[in-house]
Write an enzyme that holds these catalytic residues in place. Structure first.
Site, short mmCIF file in Angstrom:
data_model
loop_
_atom_site.label_atom_id
_atom_site.label_comp_id
_atom_site.label_asym_id
_atom_site.label_seq_id
_atom_site.Cartn_x
_atom_site.Cartn_y
_atom_site.Cartn_z
N TYR A 158 0.83 -1.20 0.00
CA TYR A 158 0.00 0.00 0.00
C TYR A 158 0.87 1.26 0.00
O TYR A 158 0.66 2.18 -0.81
CB TYR A 158 -0.93 0.00 1.21
CG TYR A 158 -1.74 1.27 1.32
CD1 TYR A 158 -2.85 1.47 0.50
CD2 TYR A 158 -1.41 2.27 2.24
CE1 TYR A 158 -3.59 2.64 0.58
CE2 TYR A 158 -2.15 3.44 2.33
CZ TYR A 158 -3.25 3.61 1.49
OH TYR A 158 -3.97 4.78 1.57
N LYS A 162 1.20 4.22 -3.01
CA LYS A 162 0.94 5.65 -2.80
C LYS A 162 2.17 6.49 -3.08
O LYS A 162 2.05 7.66 -3.50
CB LYS A 162 0.43 5.87 -1.38
CG LYS A 162 -0.97 5.29 -1.14
CD LYS A 162 -1.98 5.84 -2.14
CE LYS A 162 -3.37 5.31 -1.92
NZ LYS A 162 -4.35 5.87 -2.88
#
Length: 263
Positions: A158, A162
Site C-alpha cells: 500500500y 501511494k
C-alpha cells in the site's frame, strides 16, 4: 485565494460510492459541476447520484466499473465518449490497503491492490489527460497518502503504491504547467471511511482520523491557490510527521513506521 466555480464542467470521481469519493462528489456538485460517479456498487452510486442531482441541480451519472481490471480505464473513456460526456476534472480516489507481513498476504490481493492503486490511476490519467490539459478549466487530483513519505512495514505494498501516485502526480504537474490545468496529489492520514474495514484492523490507523469533508476541503483550498502546489498533506499533524520522516535518517524513519503500524 479565489473560490472556484465548476459550473459547466464535468468531474469524474472514482471510488465514489462512499467515504472520500462521495464527499468529493458533494463538494464538486455544490460548486456547479456535473459528476460521473464510478465504483463497483451501482446501488450506492445511484443513491448518491439522486442525492447530489436533486440537491444541487447538476447531472450525476453513475457508472459501475471494476477499475482493478486491466484496461478498465481505457474502457471507461470509450464509454463516456460514446455517451457524449466530456471530462474536465479527474479525481483518482479509488484504492484500498491491507495489513500484515508481505510474505503472508494473498498474492491475488497484492496484484489487485497494485492494479487498482497504481495501474488504474496510470490508465485513467493517460486516457483523460490530453482532454483535461486541452480544456484547462478543471483539475487532475489523485489521492495519495502520508504512507507515501516513508516505507510502511505491515502495509508495504500500500505504501509503495501511494509513493508511486505521489511521484507520478508531481511529475505531471510539471509537465502540464503551461496548460492551465490544476494538478494536485493530496495526502491524508487516516480518514473516517470504510478503508479500515477493508484493511481488517485498526492497527493500521496512526493518529486521529479526519472527517472526509475536512480532507476534501483541504484539497479544494489547495486548488484555489493562485499557484496550485503539486502536492499537499492534509492536516497539520500529518504535515509535521511527514516532514519529520523526510528529514530523519532512512533507517530511523523505517523503524518508527514499523512500530507505529505494529509490524
Amino acid at each position: 485565494m479565489t473560490t472556484l466555480s465548476y459550473q459547466g464542467t464535468t468531474a469524474l470521481i472514482t471510488g465514489a460510492s462512499s467515504g472520500l469519493g462521495a464527499e468529493f462528489a458533494r463538494q464538486w456538485a455544490e460548486r456547479g459541476a456535473d459528476v460521473v460517479l464510478v465504483a463497483r456498487r451501482l446501488d450506492r452510486l445511484a443513491a448518491l447520484a439522486a442525492e447530489v442531482g436533486g440537491r444541487y441541480g447538476v447531472t450525476a451519472t453513475p457508472v459501475a466499473a471494476d477499475l482493478a481490471r486491466p484496461g478498465a480505464g481505457a474502457a471507461l473513456k470509450e464509454d463516456l465518449d460514446a455517451r457524449g460526456i466530456a471530462v474536465h476534472t479527474l479525481i483518482n480516489n479509488a484504492g484500498f490497503g491491507s495489513h500484515g507481513a508481505f510474505g503472508e498476504q494473498d498474492p491475488a490481493e497484492i496484484s489487485r491492490m497494485i492494479q487498482l492503486n497504481v495501474g488504474a490511476v496510470a490508465e485513467l490519467t493517460r486516457a483523460f489527460l490530453p482532454q483535461l490539459a486541452a480544456d484547462g478549466r478543471g483539475a487532475l487530483v489523485t489521492v495519495a497518502s502520508t504512507a507515501a513519505y516513508q516505507p510502511t512495514p505491515a502495509m508495504a505494498v500500500y505504501g509503495a503504491t501511494k509513493a508511486f501516485v505521489l511521484s507520478l502526480t508531481e511529475a505531471l504537474a510539471y509537465e502540464t504547467r503551461a496548460s492551465g490545468l490544476r494538478v494536485l496529489a493530496v495526502s491524508p492520514g487516516p480518514v473516517e471511511t470504510e478503508f479500515f474495514d477493508v484493511v481488517g484492523t485498526r492497527d493500521a490507523m496512526v493518529g486521529r482520523a479526519a472527517a472526509p469533508a475536512d480532507v476534501v476541503g483541504a484539497t479544494r483550498r489547495a486548488l484555489e491557490r493562485r499557484r496550485t502546489p503539486p502536492s499537499v498533506i492534509a492536516g497539520l499533524g500529518n504535515r509535521l510527521s511527514a516532514g519529520a520522516a523526510r528529514l530523519a535518517p532512512r533507517r530511523l524513519a523505517l523503524s518508527v513506521a514499523g512500530n507505529a503500524l505494529k509490524a
